[in-house]
Design a protein around this motif. Structure first.
Motif, PDB file in Angstrom:
ATOM      1  N   ARG A  98       0.853  -1.209   0.000  1.00 22.24           N
ATOM      2  CA  ARG A  98       0.000   0.000   0.000  1.00 22.24           C
ATOM      3  C   ARG A  98       0.886   1.256   0.000  1.00 22.24           C
ATOM      4  N   HIS A  99       1.948   1.198   0.801  1.00 23.37           N
ATOM      5  CA  HIS A  99       2.884   2.326   0.870  1.00 23.37           C
ATOM      6  C   HIS A  99       3.541   2.575  -0.497  1.00 23.37           C
ATOM      7  N   HIS A 100       3.864   1.493  -1.208  1.00 28.67           N
ATOM      8  CA  HIS A 100       4.536   1.620  -2.509  1.00 28.67           C
ATOM      9  C   HIS A 100       3.630   2.192  -3.599  1.00 28.67           C
ATOM     10  N   GLU A 101       2.314   2.102  -3.403  1.00 27.34           N
ATOM     11  CA  GLU A 101       1.386   2.692  -4.393  1.00 27.34           C
ATOM     12  C   GLU A 101       1.576   4.207  -4.461  1.00 27.34           C
ATOM     13  N   ASP A 102       1.838   4.789  -3.308  1.00 23.06           N
ATOM     14  CA  ASP A 102       2.085   6.234  -3.243  1.00 23.06           C
ATOM     15  C   ASP A 102       2.898   6.512  -1.978  1.00 23.06           C
ATOM     16  N   THR A 103       4.202   6.626  -2.161  1.00 21.09           N
ATOM     17  CA  THR A 103       5.105   6.730  -1.001  1.00 21.09           C
ATOM     18  C   THR A 103       4.934   8.034  -0.227  1.00 21.09           C
ATOM     19  N   ALA A 104       4.245   9.022  -0.830  1.00 23.85           N
ATOM     20  CA  ALA A 104       4.029  10.299  -0.134  1.00 23.85           C
ATOM     21  C   ALA A 104       2.831  10.231   0.813  1.00 23.85           C
ATOM     22  N   GLU A 105       2.019   9.172   0.679  1.00 27.27           N
ATOM     23  CA  GLU A 105       0.820   9.027   1.506  1.00 27.27           C
ATOM     24  C   GLU A 105       1.211   8.567   2.915  1.00 27.27           C
ATOM     25  N   PRO A 106       0.985   9.422   3.963  1.00 26.46           N
ATOM     26  CA  PRO A 106       1.527   9.111   5.296  1.00 26.46           C
ATOM     27  C   PRO A 106       0.852   7.933   6.009  1.00 26.46           C
TER      28      PRO A 106
ATOM     29  N   GLY B 199       4.409   9.386  -7.010  1.00 31.13           N
ATOM     30  CA  GLY B 199       4.727   8.846  -5.686  1.00 31.13           C
ATOM     31  C   GLY B 199       4.930   7.343  -5.643  1.00 31.13           C
ATOM     32  N   LYS B 200       4.676   6.644  -6.754  1.00 32.56           N
ATOM     33  CA  LYS B 200       4.800   5.174  -6.743  1.00 32.56           C
ATOM     34  C   LYS B 200       6.275   4.772  -6.666  1.00 32.56           C
ATOM     35  N   ARG B 201       6.527   3.690  -5.967  1.00 28.97           N
ATOM     36  CA  ARG B 201       7.898   3.182  -5.848  1.00 28.97           C
ATOM     37  C   ARG B 201       8.435   2.855  -7.235  1.00 28.97           C
TER      38      ARG B 201
END
Length: 596
Positions: free
Chosen positions: A79-87, A354-356
């Motif tokens: 989930r974090h890798h989908e958008d690394t800027a999403e806290p 933002g994706k990895r």
């Protein structure tokens, strides 16, 4: 679209379905709470592991806990890798890292306690039918026992751990943070700062001056630090020799191979067999010289394009179709799983803000694997697709055929399935191609993989072997010694048709893999095993496919060498490397035909 879209602006059909892992946040939270409770139960078995029933219950808890943590960790990170800027998911990822550490600490007594048992007690547990599921785990613990020290000595070695990480840390800081490279002129004559990332781009330039200047600038910069770099590498080698002696291994090399139970012959066979086939490399270098139209071939010419950029526009849908066609030799059962992966939300396809970056295959036991891509419509992305699906199907077959403890395959085996897919795709494309320019482009692409993955990594492996043996024999490793060893290896591997520029002698200083010692040989053995499998599948058909699918289903249920051997690839013999070299020779012959 020139700007990178936001996640919300990309089509859902091109997103992976992480709901297959956790339907919603509430179900993730429930599993997290369950894992936290189970961590508290771990202490109940401490001091009781000589009792088979207690040991079995402890192993069962370990498996349950480990699977919960794996599922939570994989989901949070993907989930974090989908958008690394999403806290939100960054926080979840951090939460599961802490959970993983807590789990490790809660169960840290298990191995030392089992190893403190007498050999007779251990043998009784290994042969206990109630513990049949854990027989391999116990046998592995017994195998390790000879190299586990007393409690006090182990405590001391654990404290030394933070000190012995220093060479790697210092090297990383020097190479990535402190080293400043000069500016180099690009093809347009603009002054551009040289960086580690841009170096290969400069070497791929059609302009020879650009290549030569970047090459010189890179090694001049490292050359100025050769004394510090040599001291750092020396410290790393000394650390390995210290650990191998403390843990009673015959050598640092054998210590590094022990974990995967790899015989030393696998390492030495690789080097010896590649030495035997170095004339093929010399022949390829002569061909490279002819294609580039130069009087002398220099080290900075190794990445220069041999054919004008042959642009291949391949959409994602076309890539899927071509990959599936190329994998037909593996049979319908394999193709059906592949299609399921394409259709059922295994793959996250396109780049978004933002994706990895990069690509990987990952997942948790009990759910289908997942693949992250950042697909571009080109040849490279198509090869990435088949590579990652090779990993994914390896995991799918392992997980479907093995219990949780035996499903995870080793790094030694990991690159075989992915590289086999690439070999079959390349074979398919070469057979289908009618355009000589396209064919030459493909042949060059493949031949360079042999050069970089088999020959170059074997040269690195030989360098590591030499420097460790010198230290073990009490000999010095001055900057001059390291540079001479490295320079002589380049002369040996590239041959007399190549001008081995003096600057290359300090390249050892910019290879980060030398700080993860005796690792690089796995690239060469994995590539060779995959090439051998591909050759057998294309030559024999069904019997070879059956053996190969058996390999995919084996996971980590046995030692890597045994798993490969049963499938028809014996890495303790030179044969798989010989087969890979036969394929390399065919490539060179086809290239020579096209240049007549």
């Amino acid at each position: 679209m020139t700007s990178v879209p936001k996640r919300s602006e990309t089509a859902a059909e091109h997103h992976w379905k992480l709901e297959d892992l956790f339907g919603d946040q509430a179900s993730w939270d429930r599993e997290y709470a369950l894992a936290k409770e189970q961590i508290k139960q771990a202490a109940a078995y401490e001091g009781k592991l000589a009792d088979p029933a207690q040991l079995k219950a402890c192993f069962e808890l370990e498996d349950e806990l480990s699977l919960h943590v794996e599922r939570l960790y994989v989901y949070a990170n993907m989930r974090h890798h989908e958008d690394t800027a999403e806290p939100t998911y960054q926080a979840l990822s951090d939460k599961t890292k802490k959970l993983s550490v807590e789990t490790g600490e809660a169960l840290s007594y298990v191995t030392p306690e089992v190893l403190s048992l007498s050999d007779e007690q251990l043998d009784a547990l290994i042969n206990n039918s109630d513990l049949a599921l854990y027989k391999k785990t116990l046998e592995e613990m017994r195998r390790q026992k000879a190299h586990v020290l007393s409690k006090a000595e182990e405590a001391l070695l654990a404290q030394v751990g933070s000190v012995t990480q220093a060479p790697n840390t210092i090297y990383s800081m020097l190479s990535n943070a402190d080293l400043k490279f000069p500016k180099v002129k690009n093809e347009q004559g603009e002054e551009i700062e040289l960086t580690q990332g841009r170096y290969i781009q400069f070497l791929e330039s059609k302009n020879r001056d650009v290549r030569a200047n970047a090459f010189k600038a890179m090694y001049d910069t490292y050359g100025k630090l050769r004394n510090t770099m040599a001291a750092t590498l020396n410290a790393n080698v000394t650390k390995n020799v210290f650990y191998s002696r403390a843990r009673k291994y015959p050598s640092a090399l054998e210590m590094s191979l022990f974990g995967d139970n790899i015989p030393k012959e696998v390492y030495t066979n690789l080097i010896d067999t590649i030495h035997k086939h170095l004339p093929l490399m010399y022949r390829y270098m002569e061909l490279r010289k002819k294609l580039l139209g130069v009087d002398e071939l220099h080290m900075y010419d190794l990445f220069a394009p041999l054919v004008d950029e042959f642009k291949m526009d391949i959409t994602y849908d076309q890539a899927k179709t071509t990959v599936k066609e190329s994998l037909k030799p593996l049979g319908d059962a394999y193709l059906n799983v592949l299609q399921e992966g394409f259709d059922q939300g295994w793959i996250d396809v396109y780049e978004n803000e933002g994706k990895r970056s990069g690509a990987y295959s990952w997942g948790a036991y009990g759910t289908h694997p997942y693949v992250l891509l950042n697909h571009k419509d080109n040849l490279n992305s198509m090869f990435t697709l088949t590579h990652e699906m090779g990993h994914a199907l390896h995991s799918y077959y392992s997980d479907s055929s093995q219990n949780y403890r035996d499903a995870q395959y080793t790094i030694f085996l990991a690159e075989v399935a992915s590289t086999l897919n690439e070999a079959l795709l390349m074979d398919h494309m070469l057979n289908k191609s009618t355009d000589p320019k396209e064919k030459m482009y493909l042949l060059t692409y493949y031949a360079d993989q042999f050069r970089t993955t088999v020959f170059r990594q074997t040269m690195f492996a030989e360098f590591e072997k030499i420097v460790h043996e010198r230290t073990e024999a009490g000999e010095s490793l001055t900057p001059q010694d390291l540079s001479k060893i490295y320079y002589d290896l380049n002369v040996l591997y590239y041959g007399k048709g190549m001008v081995v520029d003096k600057d290359i002698e300090v390249e050892w200083a910019r290879i980060p893999h030398f700080y993860t010692s005796f690792y690089v040989y796995k690239y060469a053995t994995g590539f060779s095993a995959a090439t051998s499998f591909a050759k057998q599948i294309l030559d024999e058909g069904a019997p070879a496919v059956e053996r190969y699918l058996g390999f995919l289903k084996s996971g980590g249920s046995d030692y890597s060498i045994n798993i490969l051997k049963r499938a028809g690839v014996d890495m303790s013999s030179p044969e798989p490397i010989e087969q890979a070299m036969a394929v390399f020779e065919q490539l060179i012959e086809q290239m020579e035909q096209l240049t007549k």
